[in-house]
Write a protein that holds these residues in place. Sequence first.
Motif, PDB file in Angstrom:
ATOM      1  N   SER A  90       0.955  -0.728   0.400  1.00 23.77           N
ATOM      2  CA  SER A  90       0.107  -0.365   0.189  1.00 23.77           C
ATOM      3  C   SER A  90       0.846   1.258  -0.084  1.00 23.77           C
ATOM      4  O   SER A  90       2.261   1.725  -0.024  1.00 23.77           O
ATOM      5  CB  SER A  90      -1.127   0.076   1.094  1.00 23.77           C
ATOM      6  OG  SER A  90      -0.598  -0.161   2.554  1.00 23.77           O
ATOM      7  N   GLN A 117      -3.250  -3.131   0.398  1.00 21.68           N
ATOM      8  CA  GLN A 117      -4.265  -1.928   0.768  1.00 21.68           C
ATOM      9  C   GLN A 117      -4.629  -1.870   2.233  1.00 21.68           C
ATOM     10  O   GLN A 117      -4.220  -2.946   2.654  1.00 21.68           O
ATOM     11  CB  GLN A 117      -5.687  -1.688   0.688  1.00 21.68           C
ATOM     12  CG  GLN A 117      -6.535  -0.210   1.062  1.00 21.68           C
ATOM     13  CD  GLN A 117      -5.642   1.045   0.397  1.00 21.68           C
ATOM     14  OE1 GLN A 117      -5.517   1.144   0.656  1.00 21.68           O
ATOM     15  NE2 GLN A 117      -6.037   1.839  -0.802  1.00 21.68           N
ATOM     16  N   GLU A 130      -1.922   4.710   3.627  1.00 21.47           N
ATOM     17  CA  GLU A 130      -2.990   4.745   3.188  1.00 21.47           C
ATOM     18  C   GLU A 130      -2.672   5.157   1.905  1.00 21.47           C
ATOM     19  O   GLU A 130      -2.198   6.630   2.428  1.00 21.47           O
ATOM     20  CB  GLU A 130      -4.245   4.793   3.982  1.00 21.47           C
ATOM     21  CG  GLU A 130      -5.428   4.882   2.743  1.00 21.47           C
ATOM     22  CD  GLU A 130      -6.366   5.201   3.957  1.00 21.47           C
ATOM     23  OE1 GLU A 130      -7.492   5.684   3.182  1.00 21.47           O
ATOM     24  OE2 GLU A 130      -6.240   6.000   5.011  1.00 21.47           O
ATOM     25  N   ASP A 175      -6.886  -3.805  -6.210  1.00 15.53           N
ATOM     26  CA  ASP A 175      -6.713  -3.070  -4.751  1.00 15.53           C
ATOM     27  C   ASP A 175      -7.380  -4.119  -3.320  1.00 15.53           C
ATOM     28  O   ASP A 175      -8.179  -4.456  -3.720  1.00 15.53           O
ATOM     29  CB  ASP A 175      -6.891  -1.859  -4.473  1.00 15.53           C
ATOM     30  CG  ASP A 175      -6.466  -0.938  -3.458  1.00 15.53           C
ATOM     31  OD1 ASP A 175      -4.591  -1.783  -3.430  1.00 15.53           O
ATOM     32  OD2 ASP A 175      -7.369  -0.430  -2.834  1.00 15.53           O
TER      33      ASP A 175
END
Length: 576
Positions: A90, A117, A130, A175
């Motif tokens: 991520s 993620q 993030e 993702d």
Amino acid sequence: MRASAEPKPKQEAEPIVKTGADLLVEALISQKVETIFGYPGGAVLPIYDALYRAKGSFDHVLPRHEQGGIHAAEGYARVSRKPGVVIGTSGPGATNLITGIADAMMDSLPLVVFTGQVAKSVIGTDAFQESDVMGITTPITKHNYQVQDLEDLPRIVNEAFHIASTGRPGPVVVDIPKDISSTVYEKDVQSEFHLPGYQPTIKPNPLQVNKLREALVIAKKPVVLTGAGILHAGGSDALMKFVENYDLPVTSTLLGLGAFPGHHHRFLGMAGMHGTYAANMALYECDLLINIGARFDDRLTGNLKHFAPNARIAHIDIDPAEIGKNVTTEIPIVSDAKKAIEKLNDLEPATLDHQEWVDKLESNKQNYPLWHNDSEDVILPQYLLRKVHEFTDGEAVVTTDVGQHQMWAAQYYTFNRPDRWVTSGGLGTMGFGFPAAIGAQIAEKDSTVVAIVGDGGFQMTMQEMSLLQERGLPVKVIIVNNQALGMVRQWQEKFYDERYSESIIDTQPNFVKMAEAYDLNGYKFESVQEIDEKLADVLNDDKPAVIDCRVVQQENVYPMIAPGKGSHEMIGVMKP
């Protein structure tokens, strides 16, 4: 007599606990994935744990930077015609992949990119590492997904591979929040998919194919423009039959090189900004232009007002969005390139009345060939590329960055068969060529792979030399070293009154010692004599090598169509 021992109760095997990451691995195995280019990090640790448990199922390639990894996946995809598979974590891991994703989108390369993620519960809170992967990648992917439910994961993976590799190929991003990949599952999960909204047109409309043949019959000045769509479709053999059926002249885009043999007597060379005089004048003067699998981008067309001004345009492309987007098209054929050409070949061929045209084009080839200065001492880059072609018998897989060296390679390394040419066209990515060569070598283990790079671009991804040493990949890196950002310098010379703002690289590392630091062979060539006497042995060795070739700094790429000019307004056509 001693009593026999009581038999021990049979111990039940511990139940195997599987996670979402295991589902992902199983989906990759079902897709027959052999190679993964990836870099671990916190959000993908469950995935890497599953890969550890599945040891032996994949060849995992660990780049030294995510950008190197995704460019390697592009090189792998380009020569193998299989999707390149990439894993990144991520935040910065995902954002380091963005350039490669955009590059693959522009050049229609199939990639499936898995990004880690943060957990779903903290998405949108600016959690550690993030980033909004969906928002960032939406404009630069063919499609993207964020997995919201573990049970959707196998279906999404299968959809991603299907979308990436069918129709017009391109990158797909998946993702995966960490809680999805780490969640335990106990029931069977379905992987079947149905995509009613995604049904690319593969077969051509017969009426349009007939219309194209009718246009051919009456044409006096026809020309075929080949693009990368022919290569993606595996249509080179069908193209050869079509061209020879009608005795057609052929030119190519940068990315289409190799779709038609460069040594064929009807090949005019590459068209566009640095294309040949014969190719560009054919496009300017033709009365029928048959574009097969090319985008009509600005580097090909120049000023659209002057592009093929007297021609009827026929455009075969699997992506309907490209037809009529830049150039008005009279005969649109939405189709897989190979299938469209095969349909044309099924029709009764006709003898065209175009001898005067082909004679004129042949005269242009003879009277206005590519040229360069001669030297018996300093290395001219054009001479260097001619020698690379000679010493590899024209059979190497050649990768490049973007810039002068790229254009010289396109001009002077003649490609006679498909899937030998790997370059960054649409995005023009510095740092692409070297890692792309690594991916190409992994895909083509028995081929000679040569990375033609500039001294600027090589320094952006040269840390991937670790992979040559680690994996014993016999990639040959040829640095066309003019101690400058060559194409930038050329434009500053021609269009900015020789104001060389930040384009001359006065200080460089010692590339030979850099290579030796990675336990690789390094060479420095500064004279024509060294090229003639030593280069062949290095290229034909079975060991990786980095070759620093010091070329003339002020050499320019010609011919050239200046910005805003038409394809008939080339400069540098004749040797001064």
